[in-house]
Design a protein around this motif. Structure first.
Motif, PDB file in Angstrom:
ATOM      1  N   SER A 467      69.699  50.112 -94.042  1.00  0.00           N
ATOM      2  CA  SER A 467      69.223  51.344 -94.678  1.00  0.00           C
ATOM      3  C   SER A 467      70.365  52.171 -95.258  1.00  0.00           C
ATOM      4  O   SER A 467      70.147  53.065 -96.079  1.00  0.00           O
ATOM      5  N   GLU A 468      71.583  51.886 -94.830  1.00  0.00           N
ATOM      6  CA  GLU A 468      72.741  52.622 -95.334  1.00  0.00           C
ATOM      7  C   GLU A 468      73.141  52.176 -96.737  1.00  0.00           C
ATOM      8  O   GLU A 468      73.887  52.878 -97.422  1.00  0.00           O
ATOM      9  N   GLU A 469      72.649  51.008 -97.181  1.00  0.00           N
ATOM     10  CA  GLU A 469      73.000  50.486 -98.507  1.00  0.00           C
ATOM     11  C   GLU A 469      72.282  51.307 -99.587  1.00  0.00           C
ATOM     12  O   GLU A 469      71.067  51.485 -99.551  1.00  0.00           O
ATOM     13  N   SER A 470      73.048  51.783-100.577  1.00  0.00           N
ATOM     14  CA  SER A 470      72.485  52.648-101.622  1.00  0.00           C
ATOM     15  C   SER A 470      71.486  51.904-102.505  1.00  0.00           C
ATOM     16  O   SER A 470      70.467  52.467-102.923  1.00  0.00           O
ATOM     17  N   GLU A 471      71.717  50.636-102.786  1.00  0.00           N
ATOM     18  CA  GLU A 471      70.799  49.877-103.640  1.00  0.00           C
ATOM     19  C   GLU A 471      69.453  49.698-102.950  1.00  0.00           C
ATOM     20  O   GLU A 471      68.385  49.808-103.582  1.00  0.00           O
ATOM     21  N   ALA A 473      68.228  51.685-100.650  1.00  0.00           N
ATOM     22  CA  ALA A 473      67.591  53.006-100.638  1.00  0.00           C
ATOM     23  C   ALA A 473      66.893  53.284-101.961  1.00  0.00           C
ATOM     24  O   ALA A 473      65.804  53.869-101.999  1.00  0.00           O
ATOM     25  N   SER A 474      67.499  52.825-103.060  1.00  0.00           N
ATOM     26  CA  SER A 474      66.898  53.018-104.386  1.00  0.00           C
ATOM     27  C   SER A 474      65.608  52.211-104.534  1.00  0.00           C
ATOM     28  O   SER A 474      64.614  52.699-105.072  1.00  0.00           O
ATOM     29  N   LYS A 477      62.815  53.905-102.570  1.00  0.00           N
ATOM     30  CA  LYS A 477      62.313  55.083-103.270  1.00  0.00           C
ATOM     31  C   LYS A 477      61.402  54.705-104.429  1.00  0.00           C
ATOM     32  O   LYS A 477      60.315  55.284-104.595  1.00  0.00           O
ATOM     33  N   SER A 549      59.758  48.599 -96.934  1.00  0.00           N
ATOM     34  CA  SER A 549      60.009  49.926 -97.517  1.00  0.00           C
ATOM     35  C   SER A 549      59.488  51.038 -96.607  1.00  0.00           C
ATOM     36  O   SER A 549      60.150  52.060 -96.415  1.00  0.00           O
ATOM     37  N   TRP A 553      61.764  53.786 -94.828  1.00  0.00           N
ATOM     38  CA  TRP A 553      61.474  55.193 -95.143  1.00  0.00           C
ATOM     39  C   TRP A 553      61.222  56.001 -93.858  1.00  0.00           C
ATOM     40  O   TRP A 553      61.733  57.106 -93.707  1.00  0.00           O
ATOM     41  N   ASN A 556      64.597  56.576 -92.046  1.00  0.00           N
ATOM     42  CA  ASN A 556      65.410  57.637 -92.637  1.00  0.00           C
ATOM     43  C   ASN A 556      64.786  59.011 -92.437  1.00  0.00           C
ATOM     44  O   ASN A 556      65.484  60.001 -92.263  1.00  0.00           O
TER      45      ASN A 556
END
Length: 559
Positions: A467-471, A473-474, A477, A549, A553, A556
């Motif tokens: 979950s820490e990976e920005s891609e 997380a995108s 979302k 997802s 979600w 987080n």
């Protein structure tokens, strides 16, 4: 015993005086005061007083003389001495019989002996006697205080107390558990401590106590049990009850001025002992708390020096330990908020006390070593491990604790995180870290009051890592944003519907039952999810993406 009527009669000034009544109890009659009194007596005569009188006003009136003597008897005086030869020449037989019947000593004093000389002589003897008693009481005070200063216990204090007052005595703590006993009746002790439920103690008013003017008198409580009477005094420190001294005189005359003062000194010594004991206990608790907390929070190697320090505190670091971390919370949200605002209040300390007490009890029950500390609303526990599965050991231990705590702390819930013993060089630190991680995951996914084992959290830890990976997380979302927008606009909960649907592995009936929805209403929601996300719930890749997802979600959201 102090000055007696017999001792007064042996004085040179009393050589020509004659005892008319109760000669056989002269040595038993204490003399504490001396005064000159005529009619009326009223309340001017004290108990154990040596009364001098000329009998003026009673001459040729035997009924008045009899009333005068009766009033002196009522006052509790020890001796009534009449100066005969002016107003009274012979004391009537019926007056002497009355005095004999009530053990009042009557003395015939020749008229030529001046009262002033008798007063001066007897007062000197009383003063000398009192001074000796004061000096003896002061010696006892030093002896009792030295018992505490020289690290002697309550047994030594009770022994010293009994040696000086010769009255059965016992010392208890604030919960009435007997800590020292010198010849006190075990039957009464049992009733006093509450073990005898059939026969209860009875409070009685204080009667016939010799030194009712002594300051300690007003703090005494008198009890009756099975026709036996005993007394209680509180051991106080800073207005808090530390314990009790109970004593059982065979008769009220034993409670002399000296005995009352010795009891007062004993209360001081006992209070000092309990203060010292409490200070030592609190210091030991703090040392143990800090030691265990440092083990958990710092990467510390278990070397010979650390093991020696642990041994002094009663711990053995050479054993293997399961780590259990508990989060303490209140069922009542208002109480929980109040606790957060004032985390160092007495209720938290009291709660920690009960938890510690039950952990100690369970440790003894299962013959397992424990190490416990508390830190910011958490309880950190190291429990001795063995060849059995750590989950079984922890569950059995926690079942015992929670069963007893549920009756003591009805408004409290404890969530637990459990980790197996570690074999690394930083075993205590790593097992605590794993137990804390398990606790956090459990609180996020299961709520309060549950147990989470670190070995059961692999998927959650994996999700936390990715979950820490920005891609990622995108992607999450983009996938869920249409559902979030729809929920916000229409006040629905499609995310929770999807989560429940995944929980029951796509079973529509079970999901509808859990959400309390009609089957058709649930199918309508599922179709809306598919249309908003452009993903199919029956397509494996789409279903996996949606479930992943939602989990990420939720993870987080709860961080």
């Amino acid at each position: 015993m102090g000055l007696s009527a017999g001792g007064v009669l042996k004085l040179p000034i009393m050589k020509s005086c004659k005892v008319k009544t109760s000669n056989h109890i002269m040595k038993e009659k204490p003399i504490e005061w001396i005064s000159v009194i005529e009619m009326p007596v009223e309340n001017f005569v004290r108990k154990n007083e040596f009364v001098l009188s000329t009998g003026i006003g009673c001459e040729d009136k035997p009924e008045l003389l009899e009333k005068f003597v009766r009033d002196v008897i009522q006052s509790g005086a020890s001796v009534l001495a009449f100066a005969t030869g002016r107003y009274i020449f012979d004391i009537p037989d019926r007056v002497l019989e009355l005095a004999d019947e009530h053990d009042l000593v009557i003395i015939d004093v020749p008229w030529e002996i001046r009262f002033a000389d008798i007063l001066q002589t007897v007062m000197h003897e009383i003063t000398v006697d009192k001074q000796k008693e004061r000096e003896k009481a002061e010696d006892v005070r030093h002896e009792l205080i030295n018992c505490v200063l020289h690290d002697k216990g309550l047994e030594e204090i009770a022994h010293s107390l009994y040696r000086h007052i010769k009255i059965p005595v016992a010392i208890t703590d604030a919960t009435r558990i007997v800590r020292a006993n010198k010849h006190f009746s075990p039957v009464i002790i049992k009733a006093y401590s509450g073990e005898d439920q059939e026969n209860k103690l009875q409070r009685t008013p204080l009667l016939d106590i010799q030194f009712s003017e002594h300051p300690l008198y007003y703090h005494m409580k008198e009890y009756k049990y099975a026709n036996e009477v005993f007394f209680q005094l509180k051991i106080l420190n800073n207005h808090k009850t530390q314990g009790y001294v109970i004593f059982q005189p065979s008769e009220s005359t034993q409670l002399s001025w000296f005995v009352m003062n010795v009891l007062e000194h004993a209360l001081t010594a006992c209070a000092l002992y309990f203060v010292k004991e409490n200070a030592i206990e609190l210091t030991e608790i703090r040392l143990k708390d800090n030691f265990v907390l440092n083990l958990a929070k710092n990467k510390t190697r278990v070397d010979e020096q650390l093991s020696s320090k642990a041994k002094l505190l009663g711990y053995d670091l050479n054993l293997s330990y399961i780590c259990i971390v508990g989060n303490i919370s209140y069922k009542d949200s208002k109480q929980s908020k109040k606790q957060e605002e004032n985390p160092s209040n007495s209720s938290l300390q009291s709660m920690n006390y009960y938890i510690q007490k039950e952990i100690t009890y369970a440790g003894k029950l299962f013959s397992r070593r424990t190490m416990t500390t508390f830190d910011e609303g958490e309880v950190i526990l190291y429990l001795e491990a063995d060849h059995l599965p750590y989950g079984d050991v922890a569950n059995q231990f926690l079942d015992t604790i929670e069963r007893r705590l549920s009756q003591l702390l009805t408004d409290v819930e404890i969530s637990w995180g459990v980790a197996a013993d570690s074999e690394s060089e930083f075993a205590f630190y790593e097992s605590y870290d794993e137990a804390s991680t398990a606790l956090d995951i459990g609180l996020q996914h299961h709520g309060t009051g549950e147990r989470t084992f670190f070995s059961d959290t692999r998927i959650n830890r994996l999700l936390m890592a990715i979950s820490e990976e920005s891609e990622i997380a995108s992607i999450v979302k983009d996938t869920l944003q249409p559902l979030l927008d729809y929920d916000k606009k229409r006040q629905t909960d499609l995310i929770y519907t999807l989560k429940t649907y995944n929980k029951y592995k796509g079973n529509v009936s079970q999901t509808a039952r859990e959400l309390n929805l009609h089957r058709q209403s649930l199918l309508h929601r599922l179709r809306k999810i598919e249309s908003l996300t452009k993903l199919s719930l029956i397509e494996s890749d789409d279903s996996f993406l949606l479930e992943l997802s939602v989990r990420l979600w939720m993870l987080n959201k709860l961080k």
